[in-house]
Design a protein around this motif. Structure first.
Motif, PDB file in Angstrom:
ATOM      1  N   SER A  85       0.634  -1.293  -0.074  1.00 51.61           N
ATOM      2  CA  SER A  85      -0.050  -0.016   0.045  1.00 51.61           C
ATOM      3  C   SER A  85       0.945   1.267  -0.097  1.00 51.61           C
ATOM      4  N   LYS A 150      -7.010  -7.833  -6.819  1.00 50.89           N
ATOM      5  CA  LYS A 150      -7.844  -6.790  -7.090  1.00 50.89           C
ATOM      6  C   LYS A 150      -6.956  -5.774  -7.914  1.00 50.89           C
ATOM      7  N   ASN A 154      -8.257  -3.989 -11.250  1.00 52.03           N
ATOM      8  CA  ASN A 154      -8.106  -2.564 -11.614  1.00 52.03           C
ATOM      9  C   ASN A 154      -7.251  -2.101 -12.691  1.00 52.03           C
ATOM     10  N   TYR A 190      -6.154   5.722  -4.386  1.00 52.14           N
ATOM     11  CA  TYR A 190      -7.385   4.876  -3.848  1.00 52.14           C
ATOM     12  C   TYR A 190      -6.967   3.547  -3.575  1.00 52.14           C
ATOM     13  N   THR A 191      -6.672   2.875  -4.395  1.00 53.56           N
ATOM     14  CA  THR A 191      -6.293   1.470  -4.112  1.00 53.56           C
ATOM     15  C   THR A 191      -5.197   1.030  -3.025  1.00 53.56           C
ATOM     16  N   LYS A 194      -6.921   1.931   0.376  1.00 55.67           N
ATOM     17  CA  LYS A 194      -7.978   0.974   0.760  1.00 55.67           C
ATOM     18  C   LYS A 194      -7.175  -0.381   1.200  1.00 55.67           C
TER      19      LYS A 194
END
Length: 196
Positions: A85, A150, A154, A190-191, A194
């Motif tokens: 992240s 994910k 994306n 954003y990813t 998250k």
């Protein structure tokens, strides 16, 4: 196959696939000065890192308990997800900064049909990786594989945006390339937040 072998294969496929995409997207993005393609290549760099972290995290978390870790090494998944992240967030800021810099300096974009071919190759590669990692996640419920799955999904949307900006750029709407570059950066941000 067991959990470690399945996640190892998913990680290795992600590393190889993303290095390939990083090379072709980065090269074509620089040659054409397409901010959307350059942003997409930065995203691929982050994906290489994510797949590498998935590989390392799964290798550590699959170790059997020892005297220092009597409950095992399962928390490594969380630590490596955190690292993924952070890299995604840093990548997002770089992508957004580069797109804004291109707009301010009114850099000319050279559109080429090879951009379309690279986008199609990317979408096919990422869709294949997404379907495979989704299957592995459903089987083992590994959070690192879920994060990668994910991310692959994306990337299909991100590259579709790059494809759209390329097609519109060919027809004279070059500002769309910069807007898509910024939107890709926001999506990466954003990813990353998250996952964090």
């Amino acid at each position: 196959m067991n959990r470690y072998k399945d996640t190892k294969i998913a990680s290795i496929l992600g590393i190889v696939g993303n290095i390939f995409l990083l090379i072709i997207k980065g090269s074509i993005g620089v040659i054409t000065n397409s901010q959307a393609m350059i942003a997409d290549s930065f995203n691929s760099f982050g994906d290489v890192f994510s797949s590498l972290m998935t590989y390392i995290g799964n290798k550590i978390s699959s170790k059997k308990p020892d005297e220092d870790h009597n409950l095992g090494h399962g928390k490594a998944e969380y630590i490596y997800s955190f690292l993924i992240s952070i890299v995604m967030i840093l990548t997002a800021f770089t992508v957004i900064k580069n797109a804004i810099f291109t707009y301010i300096h009114n850099s000319e974009i050279t559109f080429n049909y090879i951009l379309i071919i690279v986008c199609v190759i990317t979408i096919i590669t990422k869709l294949s990786l997404y379907l495979y990692t989704k299957k592995v996640y459903k089987k083992h419920k590994n959070i690192l594989v879920e994060a990668n799955s994910k991310d692959h999904r994306n990337d299909c949307f991100i590259t579709t945006g790059t494809l759209l900006s390329t097609l519109l750029g060919i027809h004279g709407y070059k500002i769309i390339d910069i807007i898509v570059g910024i939107l890709i950066g926001i999506w990466i941000l954003y990813t990353g937040l998250k996952i964090l």
